[in-house]
Scaffold this active site. Sequence first.
Site, PDB file in Angstrom:
ATOM      1  N   TYR A 107      18.616  53.639  72.231  1.00 39.64           N
ATOM      2  CA  TYR A 107      18.328  54.247  73.216  1.00 39.64           C
ATOM      3  C   TYR A 107      17.687  53.372  74.439  1.00 39.64           C
ATOM      4  O   TYR A 107      16.937  52.835  74.192  1.00 39.64           O
ATOM      5  CB  TYR A 107      16.860  55.815  73.091  1.00 39.64           C
ATOM      6  N   ASN A 233      31.645  71.262  79.125  1.00 40.15           N
ATOM      7  CA  ASN A 233      31.083  71.964  78.055  1.00 40.15           C
ATOM      8  C   ASN A 233      30.014  71.836  76.909  1.00 40.15           C
ATOM      9  O   ASN A 233      29.186  72.291  75.910  1.00 40.15           O
ATOM     10  CB  ASN A 233      32.380  72.234  77.143  1.00 40.15           C
ATOM     11  N   SER A 234      29.163  70.375  77.867  1.00 40.26           N
ATOM     12  CA  SER A 234      28.036  70.200  77.415  1.00 40.26           C
ATOM     13  C   SER A 234      26.938  71.148  77.738  1.00 40.26           C
ATOM     14  O   SER A 234      27.263  71.560  78.215  1.00 40.26           O
ATOM     15  CB  SER A 234      27.697  68.908  77.021  1.00 40.26           C
ATOM     16  N   GLY A 235      26.156  70.700  77.120  1.00 37.19           N
ATOM     17  CA  GLY A 235      24.176  72.313  77.428  1.00 37.19           C
ATOM     18  C   GLY A 235      24.227  71.383  78.793  1.00 37.19           C
ATOM     19  O   GLY A 235      24.086  71.823  79.435  1.00 37.19           O
ATOM     20  N   ARG A 256      37.274  67.909  76.871  1.00 43.05           N
ATOM     21  CA  ARG A 256      38.161  67.235  75.944  1.00 43.05           C
ATOM     22  C   ARG A 256      39.161  68.504  75.594  1.00 43.05           C
ATOM     23  O   ARG A 256      38.742  69.673  75.020  1.00 43.05           O
ATOM     24  CB  ARG A 256      37.179  66.975  75.659  1.00 43.05           C
ATOM     25  N   TYR A 333      24.729  60.555  84.037  1.00 44.69           N
ATOM     26  CA  TYR A 333      23.738  60.076  82.881  1.00 44.69           C
ATOM     27  C   TYR A 333      23.587  60.656  81.240  1.00 44.69           C
ATOM     28  O   TYR A 333      23.452  60.660  80.674  1.00 44.69           O
ATOM     29  CB  TYR A 333      22.786  61.914  83.280  1.00 44.69           C
ATOM     30  N   GLY A 334      24.852  59.904  81.359  1.00 42.73           N
ATOM     31  CA  GLY A 334      25.392  59.691  79.898  1.00 42.73           C
ATOM     32  C   GLY A 334      26.769  58.504  80.111  1.00 42.73           C
ATOM     33  O   GLY A 334      27.606  58.609  80.791  1.00 42.73           O
ATOM     34  N   GLY A 335      26.633  58.501  79.072  1.00 46.29           N
ATOM     35  CA  GLY A 335      28.447  57.038  78.710  1.00 46.29           C
ATOM     36  C   GLY A 335      28.484  57.800  77.118  1.00 46.29           C
ATOM     37  O   GLY A 335      28.864  56.895  76.750  1.00 46.29           O
ATOM     38  N   LEU A 360      16.613  61.909  82.329  1.00 46.91           N
ATOM     39  CA  LEU A 360      15.277  62.692  82.526  1.00 46.91           C
ATOM     40  C   LEU A 360      13.714  62.319  82.116  1.00 46.91           C
ATOM     41  O   LEU A 360      13.072  62.770  82.919  1.00 46.91           O
ATOM     42  CB  LEU A 360      15.694  64.037  82.239  1.00 46.91           C
TER      43      LEU A 360
END
Length: 429
Positions: A107, A233-235, A256, A333-335, A360
Amino acid sequence: MPALGPQALLQPGGSTWLLCSALSRPQRLGALARPLTAPLTARRHKSGPYGYTQAKTLVFSKFGEPSDVLHLHTHSISPQLPEGAVLLRTLAAPVNPSDVNTIQGTYGVKPQFSPLLGTPEPSAIPGNEGIFEVVAVGAGVSSLRRGDWAIPATTGFGTLRTHAVAEHADRTLIPVPSHEGLTPAQVATVSVNPCSAYRMLRDYVDLIAASVASFSKDPTTPGGTWFLQNGANSGVGRAAIQLGRLWGLRSINIIRARPTEAETEALKASLTSLGATVVLTEAEFLDRAFSTTLKSLTRDGRDPVLLGLNCVGGKSATAVVRALSPKGTMVTYGGMSRQPFMFPTGPQIFKRLRFEGFWLSEWARENPGEKRKTIEEIVALMRDGKFEAAPVEEVKWNWETKEEVLKGAVQGTLEGFRSGKGLFVFEET
């Protein structure tokens, strides 16, 4: 349990204050006589000698897979609190992908390993999100009372534990004004994913103003401004769908495909019920036919797609770039695919696109007041029945819960399709 000297009573930085029951009797009595502390009056389910609260926490002393490096540690919390501190009992705490990445050491911020819990080696406590009940209040605390619920104001609090002492509580905790009509499972998942969705929809492109301008220009416009997101479908994705609906926006949502067509269609229906305008699988999104679909949805560009949210990377992210309208913005914001993506040269130049990243933790550090307001607004929407928490897979945590059960729940966060996010629900601890 290894003994701690008096110098180990306080943990710098303000997240935990503890005294192990392994201290000698003179050390205990000396600790009880410390000045500038407030007595702990709340009775706990598990108590040790001299009124110490018995606590359990997941810890890790090196980076690696959760199943390999996590351990369940028992320690004791002193019956006195420093001025400005509160004792908390954990009600519920989710496990986010970032928590697993922190344990793995991948992280963006790495935790400091501390000897203050009395573990054989210096350790850290995982978990960034949760909801706590205040069970005792130290002198000088003005914003919290016994029985209140509170959320950590910043990440890195260490939520995967039964109890915690929060120093400088007026600053480090966000009170939940009223938890009537709310469940711990709802509130425990507010401060990361919904907060991220809220900020990304509001801070990069003024989609609401764009919608107003579009309606003013063309009263026949069939809806608000479009945004597009993968990982729908993620949070974060489910929160963005609902906030978009509340703000009059339209959304194109990429998911997916599930193992069967029936499961995929059920997921599409679920997101549509939350407010999604369009739901497509990755295969449908990457298909050449999507360009025709996009032209139809945007009325040949008259209704632009001004914002794209990317948490997947790889080919999916490249397709998000191609789908954006001129002067659009993509926020990453992600990978989750762990695949890099190409920035197509043409769209960057001729469509004048903008690329941003959202983290965040850093945003909250720079905007603590705004984070409090954002969380308070989302909690209010939940209380009014206007915002639905993401599905969870509950894992009961009580005093008898085995270490392997807890480790397995954390390890499973990044593995395969899940019906919901893993959520520890604390019972008698």
